[in-house]
Scaffold this motif. Structure first.
Motif, mmCIF file in Angstrom:
data_model
loop_
_atom_site.group_PDB
_atom_site.id
_atom_site.type_symbol
_atom_site.label_atom_id
_atom_site.label_comp_id
_atom_site.label_asym_id
_atom_site.label_seq_id
_atom_site.Cartn_x
_atom_site.Cartn_y
_atom_site.Cartn_z
ATOM 1 N N GLY A 78 19.091 47.119 -14.585
ATOM 2 C CA GLY A 78 19.408 47.070 -13.154
ATOM 3 C C GLY A 78 20.711 46.356 -12.847
ATOM 4 O O GLY A 78 20.864 45.815 -11.738
ATOM 5 N N LEU A 79 21.656 46.343 -13.771
ATOM 6 C CA LEU A 79 22.909 45.600 -13.574
ATOM 7 C C LEU A 79 23.700 46.198 -12.416
ATOM 8 O O LEU A 79 24.016 47.391 -12.411
ATOM 9 C CB LEU A 79 23.739 45.621 -14.852
ATOM 10 C CG LEU A 79 24.934 44.663 -14.897
ATOM 11 C CD1 LEU A 79 24.469 43.212 -14.843
ATOM 12 C CD2 LEU A 79 25.771 44.916 -16.145
ATOM 13 N N THR A 80 24.021 45.337 -11.447
ATOM 14 C CA THR A 80 24.662 45.793 -10.207
ATOM 15 C C THR A 80 25.776 44.842 -9.813
ATOM 16 O O THR A 80 25.646 43.628 -9.934
ATOM 17 C CB THR A 80 23.626 45.864 -9.065
ATOM 18 O OG1 THR A 80 22.595 46.784 -9.425
ATOM 19 C CG2 THR A 80 24.278 46.305 -7.758
ATOM 20 N N LYS A 81 26.879 45.425 -9.344
ATOM 21 C CA LYS A 81 27.959 44.617 -8.767
ATOM 22 C C LYS A 81 28.374 45.229 -7.442
ATOM 23 O O LYS A 81 28.848 46.361 -7.375
ATOM 24 C CB LYS A 81 29.170 44.547 -9.706
ATOM 25 C CG LYS A 81 30.317 43.711 -9.137
ATOM 26 C CD LYS A 81 29.887 42.271 -8.864
ATOM 27 C CE LYS A 81 31.021 41.451 -8.254
ATOM 28 N NZ LYS A 81 30.575 40.054 -7.953
ATOM 29 N N ARG A 82 28.182 44.433 -6.375
ATOM 30 C CA ARG A 82 28.579 44.847 -5.037
ATOM 31 C C ARG A 82 29.625 43.847 -4.541
ATOM 32 O O ARG A 82 29.399 42.645 -4.503
ATOM 33 C CB ARG A 82 27.369 44.862 -4.092
ATOM 34 C CG ARG A 82 27.718 45.277 -2.665
ATOM 35 C CD ARG A 82 26.482 45.278 -1.785
ATOM 36 N NE ARG A 82 25.533 46.315 -2.153
ATOM 37 C CZ ARG A 82 24.412 46.127 -2.825
ATOM 38 N NH1 ARG A 82 24.089 44.886 -3.234
ATOM 39 N NH2 ARG A 82 23.592 47.119 -3.118
ATOM 40 N N PHE A 83 30.796 44.357 -4.166
ATOM 41 C CA PHE A 83 31.864 43.487 -3.682
ATOM 42 C C PHE A 83 31.677 43.175 -2.200
ATOM 43 O O PHE A 83 30.883 43.822 -1.502
ATOM 44 C CB PHE A 83 33.233 44.144 -3.930
ATOM 45 C CG PHE A 83 33.571 44.263 -5.391
ATOM 46 C CD1 PHE A 83 33.847 43.134 -6.146
ATOM 47 C CD2 PHE A 83 33.591 45.506 -6.017
ATOM 48 C CE1 PHE A 83 34.160 43.228 -7.490
ATOM 49 C CE2 PHE A 83 33.905 45.615 -7.360
ATOM 50 C CZ PHE A 83 34.193 44.471 -8.102
ATOM 51 N N ARG A 84 32.413 42.166 -1.722
ATOM 52 C CA ARG A 84 32.281 41.744 -0.328
ATOM 53 C C ARG A 84 32.601 42.869 0.650
ATOM 54 O O ARG A 84 32.110 42.891 1.768
ATOM 55 C CB ARG A 84 33.196 40.549 -0.064
ATOM 56 C CG ARG A 84 32.761 39.265 -0.778
ATOM 57 C CD ARG A 84 33.684 38.127 -0.460
ATOM 58 N NE ARG A 84 33.275 36.890 -1.135
ATOM 59 C CZ ARG A 84 33.927 35.746 -1.053
ATOM 60 N NH1 ARG A 84 35.059 35.687 -0.333
ATOM 61 N NH2 ARG A 84 33.497 34.677 -1.694
ATOM 62 N N SER A 85 33.453 43.779 0.232
ATOM 63 C CA SER A 85 33.804 44.911 1.097
ATOM 64 C C SER A 85 32.634 45.868 1.289
ATOM 65 O O SER A 85 32.695 46.761 2.134
ATOM 66 C CB SER A 85 34.979 45.671 0.488
ATOM 67 O OG SER A 85 34.612 46.232 -0.773
ATOM 68 N N GLY A 86 31.580 45.669 0.514
ATOM 69 C CA GLY A 86 30.435 46.577 0.575
ATOM 70 C C GLY A 86 30.458 47.632 -0.509
ATOM 71 O O GLY A 86 29.477 48.353 -0.715
#
Length: 343
Positions: free
Chosen positions: A20-28
């Motif tokens: 489930g590795l996930t990366k969400r940036f501040r921009s969405g």
């Protein structure tokens, strides 16, 4: 090849495993979307995907350079980034592009890197640096300032830095960037040598042809998702539309009979796909022996059945050539995008 959450995986002992590795940036923006990556021990894992697909972000999370938004990552059996101090000395990495001191020579830059590695033996530093420079073809340029290096030489120095010590895992992000064809071949041979020496290699590249020649396993990323992974042969065989193609050469007056036999074998009346002038629809051009070539996509038909089916149909066979589906075919099928196989 087993399946987890709809994604084929390789199973077995793994040097890299994520869930489930996930990366969400501040921009969405979601750069990596819940991937379950698995790199078997001893594998050369080709990590493929178009620009912006999330490959480099994934690699940076594996090395503890980027904090994941959610999910977990194990590298050499240790959670990352919490276990970075214990894990990273066993990992050699080249990510995005190497950065060194511009006014130091290539050798001096490696000496500085080796000196700050608390786990490296200073008594063997000189020998190890010399060997690393030799392996990447920079021995003759070791005394040259880094700022005078070409892009390809800088890339080679980055590879040398990753090879200063024996590693359990090599993570190489675009390792052939800036290299000429000879340098690219050398990197390909180097990856094979590293695998033969017992290292596991995770290599991301836009050179699909190069990856195809060295990888034992592949994973395909697109828009932050891992679409498929597993042994190279299994991934290719699992393509939904990619199939074996066979080209049969026969005499001109047996074209219709050959076309019908190939169509029956493939289970479709539209199996024959080549179309030459003067020989009717869906027929190949005349060859030098006066034969006519027909090319058919066979789907799930067994290649070994082609010649017997033609002989039973009374078709004289002057030649048969087989074209198997490629990794590029599967990539295009999965992502809907072309792949830069030229540079």
């Amino acid at each position: 090849m087993r399946v987890r959450d709809g994604v084929p995986t390789s199973g077995g002992d793994a040097v890299v495993r994520t869930h489930g590795l996930t990366k969400r940036f501040r921009s969405g923006q979601v750069a990596v979307d819940g991937i379950d990556l698995e790199v078997p021990r001893g594998a050369v894992y080709g990590f493929l995907g178009p620009n912006g697909s999330g490959k480099t972000t994934t690699i940076r999370m594996l090395l503890g350079l980027v904090q994941p938004t959610s999910g977990e990552a194990l590298v050499l059996g240790t959670p990352m980034p919490a276990g970075a101090v214990a894990v990273l000395p066993r990992v050699g990495a080249l990510v995005e592009g190497p950065a060194f001191q511009p006014y130091l020579t290539g050798r001096k830059n490696l000496e500085r890197l080796d000196a700050v590695d608390a786990t490296a033996d200073p008594r063997t530093s000189k020998a190890r640096i010399g060997e690393a420079l030799e392996r990447v073809g920079l021995a003759a340029a070791a005394g040259k300032l880094y700022r005078q290096y070409s892009l390809g030489m800088k890339q080679r120095l980055g590879l040398a830095a990753a090879l200063l010590r024996p590693r359990d895992l090599l993570v190489l992000d675009e390792p052939t960037n800036g290299l000429d064809p000879q340098g690219t071949r050398e990197v390909r041979h180097l990856v094979r040598e590293l695998a033969d020496d017992g290292a596991s290699v995770l290599v991301s590249s836009h050179l699909l042809a190069e990856i195809d020649q060295v990888c034992t396993h592949v994973g395909v990323m697109s828009r932050g998702k891992l679409l498929v992974q597993g042994e190279r042969s299994a991934v290719i065989a699992g393509g939904r539309t990619a199939s074996n193609r066979v080209t049969v050469t026969t005499l001109p007056d047996h074209v219709d009979r050959a076309r019908a036999a190939l169509a029956r074998l493939a289970g479709t009346t539209t199996a024959v796909i080549a179309a030459p002038p003067g020989a009717g629809d869906d027929v190949g051009p005349l060859d030098v022996d006066g034969g006519v070539a027909l090319t058919a996509a066979l789907g799930s038909a067994v290649l070994a059945d082609v010649a017997p089916a033609l002989v039973l149909a009374g078709v004289p066979v002057l030649g048969i050539a087989v074209e198997r589906p490629s990794l590029e075919d599967v990539f295009v099928e999965l992502t809907g995008e072309g792949f830069d196989v030229a540079r």
